[in-house]
Design a protein around this motif. Structure first.
Motif, short mmCIF file in Angstrom:
data_model
loop_
_atom_site.label_atom_id
_atom_site.label_comp_id
_atom_site.label_asym_id
_atom_site.label_seq_id
_atom_site.Cartn_x
_atom_site.Cartn_y
_atom_site.Cartn_z
N SER A 55 0.83 -1.21 0.00
CA SER A 55 0.00 0.00 0.00
C SER A 55 0.86 1.26 0.00
N THR A 79 0.45 9.22 -5.84
CA THR A 79 0.83 10.60 -5.53
C THR A 79 1.71 11.18 -6.63
N LEU A 127 -6.26 -2.27 -3.47
CA LEU A 127 -5.71 -1.11 -4.15
C LEU A 127 -5.92 -1.26 -5.65
N LEU A 131 -3.84 4.62 3.62
CA LEU A 131 -5.03 4.26 2.85
C LEU A 131 -5.97 3.40 3.70
N ARG A 134 0.52 3.87 -2.93
CA ARG A 134 0.15 5.26 -2.65
C ARG A 134 1.16 6.22 -3.24
#
Ligand SMILES: Nc1ncnc2c1ncn2[C@@H]1O[C@H](COP(=O)(O)OP(=O)(O)OP(=O)(O)O)[C@@H](O)[C@H]1O
Ligand SMILES: [Mg+2]
Lengths: 136, 136
Positions: free
Chosen positions: A57, A65, A95, B103, A61
């Motif tokens: 994750s 970003t 995800l 998240l 992420r």
């Protein structure tokens, strides 16, 4: 701390992640890329993750970003080379990487960026030609 | 379930240790012959839980053991910290719940990626999470 190199190839920035990144290394890459986009004026970023045997994750992420930051700086990001086992795991983790463009390899990623850029330019020309017409 | 080999233990006090956990779990997963997809799932789950041990638990230990159940081989991983504990487990296990700006997928996602998942947590005392993945 190791650093992930950012290469300029033509008008594209290419990042090939070859190491199992510590979280700090991923954050550093985020900063390095933002600076290189501005300094180089490149409109496309390709992130090759074919060497990564997992995306958790945190890395997921970070990729999201990077894509958002690039967009704000007028560059499109394409993530390429995700392994099938990584894709299966990412989806089960929850995800789905919304907002991230993907392609199967660097070559297809470059084609995608070139195509999008061409379409963008066309749109811009259209706008310039017909300033009075508003499209819904 | 019986332990089928010596446990290997890693103290988790930095980003680098999380990388070490991923590498150890990968090595053991290959040794017990988990499929590639299952290796990927287990390493990803371990990465999530080890990072939680570091970030929320304030550091702790990760212990990786080869286990056997009849003729099936597997891997058990125990993540232990003496941090603040998790006051509301149901909430913490909800997709998207985070107190740290993540998240909120680590805990709930890791649970989906393994075969067995058990949490023992007490406020003010700490958290221990045990996961197991079996060969198919
Ligand atoms: N070992 C722990 N000790 C104390 N609290 C924890 C621990 N692990 C998880 N938590 C709590 O559970 C919440 C959910 O954890 P989870 O891993 O699902 O999400 P996250 O770490 O916040 O984000 P992500 O993992 O998606 O980046 C955390 O925000 C934290 O409040
Ligand atoms: Mg987490």
């Amino acid at each position: 701390m190791e650093r992930v190199p950012v290469l300029k190839i033509g008008d594209i920035l290419l990042v090939s992640i070859q190491i199992d990144m510590e979280d700090q290394v991923a954050l550093q890459l985020q900063e390095d890329l933002a600076e290189r986009i501005v300094a180089s004026g490149c409109h496309g970023v390709i992130i090759d993750i074919s060497a990564l045997d997992i995306v958790d994750s945190f890395v997921g992420r970070t990729l999201a970003t990077i894509a958002s930051i690039s967009r704000v700086l007028d560059a499109e990001t394409v993530v390429v080379g995700m392994r099938p086992a990584v894709a299966i795991t990412l989806v089960e983790l929850g995800l789905s990487l919304p907002g991230i463009r993907t392609a199967l390899n660097v070559e297809l990623g470059m084609e995608l960026l070139a195509r999008e850029r061409a379409e963008d330019d066309e749109d811009r020309d259209d706008d310039a030609d017909e300033p009075a017409v508003t499209t819904p | 379930m019986t332990a089928g080999g010596a446990a290997e233990r890693i103290a988790v006090t930095s980003d680098q240790d999380v990388v070490r956990v991923r590498q150890l779990v990968r090595t053991v997963a290959v040794a017990v012959k988990l499929s590639l997809v299952d290796q990927t799932k287990l390493v990803t789950a371990a990465s999530e839980l080890a990072r939680n041990t570091l970030v929320y638990g304030g550091g702790g230990t990760v212990e990786v053991t080869r286990v056997e159940n009849g003729r099936r081989a597997g891997i058990q991983i125990v993540f232990a910290d003496q941090g603040p504990g998790i006051p509301d487990l149901d909430l913490a296990l909800t997709d998207g719940y985070t107190t740290g700006g993540g998240l909120g997928l680590g805990l709930s996602g890791a649970r989906r990626l393994v075969d067995e998942f058990a949490i023992d947590t007490a406020v003010g005392k700490g958290t221990t999470i045990s996961v197991t993945k079996w060969c198919r």
